[in-house]
Design an enzyme around this catalytic site. Structure first.
Site, PDB file in Angstrom:
ATOM      1  N   SER A   1       6.820  -5.855   2.898  1.00 30.58           N
ATOM      2  CA  SER A   1       8.249  -5.696   2.644  1.00 30.58           C
ATOM      3  C   SER A   1       9.064  -5.873   3.909  1.00 30.58           C
ATOM      4  CB  SER A   1       8.522  -4.320   2.024  1.00 30.58           C
ATOM      5  OG  SER A   1       8.005  -4.239   0.713  1.00 30.58           O
TER       6      SER A   1
ATOM      7  N   GLN B   1       5.709   3.629   1.886  1.00 32.19           N
ATOM      8  CA  GLN B   1       6.771   2.676   2.173  1.00 32.19           C
ATOM      9  C   GLN B   1       6.907   2.392   3.665  1.00 32.19           C
ATOM     10  OE1 GLN B   1      10.312   4.189   0.322  1.00 32.19           O
ATOM     11  NE2 GLN B   1       9.816   3.320  -1.675  1.00 32.19           N
TER      12      GLN B   1
ATOM     13  N   ARG C   1       1.733   0.048  -3.037  1.00 35.08           N
ATOM     14  CA  ARG C   1       3.201   0.104  -3.102  1.00 35.08           C
ATOM     15  C   ARG C   1       3.624   1.384  -3.815  1.00 35.08           C
ATOM     16  NH1 ARG C   1       6.467  -5.230  -3.773  1.00 35.08           N
ATOM     17  NH2 ARG C   1       7.129  -4.795  -1.648  1.00 35.08           N
TER      18      ARG C   1
ATOM     19  N   TYR D   1       5.162  -6.472  -8.172  1.00 37.42           N
ATOM     20  CA  TYR D   1       5.181  -7.918  -7.994  1.00 37.42           C
ATOM     21  C   TYR D   1       5.274  -8.600  -9.344  1.00 37.42           C
ATOM     22  CZ  TYR D   1       3.670  -7.222  -3.162  1.00 37.42           C
ATOM     23  OH  TYR D   1       3.592  -6.850  -1.851  1.00 37.42           O
TER      24      TYR D   1
ATOM     25  N   ASP E   1       4.526  -0.404   4.705  1.00 41.89           N
ATOM     26  CA  ASP E   1       4.554  -1.623   3.896  1.00 41.89           C
ATOM     27  C   ASP E   1       5.056  -2.803   4.730  1.00 41.89           C
ATOM     28  OD1 ASP E   1       4.759  -3.585   2.003  1.00 41.89           O
ATOM     29  OD2 ASP E   1       6.078  -2.463   0.642  1.00 41.89           O
TER      30      ASP E   1
END
Length: 381
Positions: free
Chosen positions: A131, A125, A120, A227, A128
């Site tokens: 997400s 991104q 992360r 997280y 990911d």
């Protein structure tokens, strides 16, 4: 090199690991793409659209001739065993709960990349998938709650009287939780939320929600990669006690708390659910990993008896698959971007000096590279 896109085998899975758009992206990299017939039909991407993008359509993917296999759900052990050594796979692997599949990948000499393990960091991104799929799930959770809630979400002032807005409580303010907050707010609900991470207060406010501050040491609750870290049992009990009155006051409760590779933390006890008003709805997005709500069953709606009626407890399963077209659009782009990172001059050659590539790699050269998964496998033998 030949890239294969499989037709998902698990019941309820409607997503696909590529779209016509990403097929064009991969072919521009010099890759040959084969799509299993009807792989994207449930997501609204027909064989003709893939063929028009340049992919070849095959009745069944020839595992022995594939260089790369793209998938959504973790591969079954028998599928992994049928791949030739050196094959590269990209998709979700659920290494914490699919150990036999991981073992089969390693035994087959497959180089597998688990999207759950993508670091992360800012440059990753676009890869990911956790997400992107959480965004879909958070949105869907609110729609599922609204369909079951026997009243309106927004405030209505009518000649016949005023209807107050629904009070929605969201537990967990990660991507799914924030999307749930924003969606419920757009539907006109009065939204509050809680997360054990201190930084979440500003994010909740930015989505239009009211952050519930509990008397917990939230500074120590931030885990790796943004997280949440699982609380100790004493603090978890205190958290539940402090949340109880807020749960009782909610018309709709949506729980989204998850810790990758671990069972979902218990946030709401059966007694807390029993304290809610008749007609209330609880949607547990973490039901597939054990649930945030005591007694939840993945894929089932349960009617919990309370004074005057019942509370509907929803164990939401395959939430992202319930919106397969857009979920696939996002997922396929995540997959294609990771594959593009490893591709040069039409060849897929992972560079393990790259922190994204190394971090996402689950198995390679006959061994499990992800330390926690390797330890879990050893514990089984």
């Amino acid at each position: 090199m030949r890239v294969g896109v499989r037709r998902e085998q698990r019941a309820g899975e409607r997503r696909v690991a590529a779209t016509p758009e990403t097929v064009q992206q991969l072919m521009a990299l010099g890759l040959d793409v084969a799509v299993e017939s009807h792989a994207g039909t449930a997501a609204g991407y027909g064989d003709a659209a893939f063929a028009a993008a340049g992919a070849s359509i095959v009745l069944e993917l020839p595992a022995e001739s594939l260089d790369v296999l793209l998938h959504v759900r973790p591969l079954e052990p028998e599928t992994a065993a049928g791949l030739r050594p050196g094959t590269i796979t990209i998709g979700f692997a659920s290494p914490g709960s699919e150990l036999p599949g991981v073992g089969a990948l390693a035994a087959a000499g497959v180089t597998s990349f688990a999207l759950e393990l993508v670091p992360r960091i800012s440059r990753a991104q676009s890869m990911d998938a956790l997400s992107s799929q959480s965004l879909v799930s958070g949105y869907r959770a609110v729609l599922e709650a609204a369909l079951r809630y026997p009243r309106f979400f927004p405030l209505y002032m009518t000649a016949a009287g005023t209807i107050p807005p629904a009070r929605v409580l969201v537990l967990g303010a990660g991507v799914a939780g924030l999307q749930a907050i924003g969606t419920a707010k757009r539907l006109g609900a009065r939204v509050s939320a809680n997360d054990i991470r201190a930084a979440s207060a500003d994010e909740v406010a930015s989505m239009g929600g009211t952050f519930i501050h509990l008397d917990l040491d939230s500074q120590t609750a931030e885990g790796s990669g943004g997280y949440a870290r699982e609380l100790g049992e004493d603090r978890a009990k205190r958290q539940r006690a402090l949340l109880a009155p807020h749960v009782a006051a909610a018309d709709v409760l949506i729980t989204t708390a998850a810790i990758p590779g671990r069972a979902a933390p218990l946030l709401v006890t059966a007694g807390m659910v029993a304290g809610m008003r008749a007609g209330s709805v609880v949607v547990d997005l973490a039901a597939e990993s054990g649930g945030n709500v005591e007694g939840v069953i993945a894929g089932r709606d349960l009617q919990i008896p309370v004074d005057g009626g019942s509370v509907t407890l929803v164990g939401l399963q395959d939430a992202a698959s319930a919106m397969p077209s857009d979920a696939s659009r996002l997922f396929a782009k995540n997959v294609a971007n990771l594959l593009a990172l490893m591709t040069a001059d039409g060849k897929v050659v992972p560079d393990f000096d790259d922190e994204v590539v190394a971090g996402a790699c689950l198995t390679h050269g006959g061994s499990v590279r992800h330390a926690a998964t390797a330890e879990a496998l050893e514990a089984l033998t």
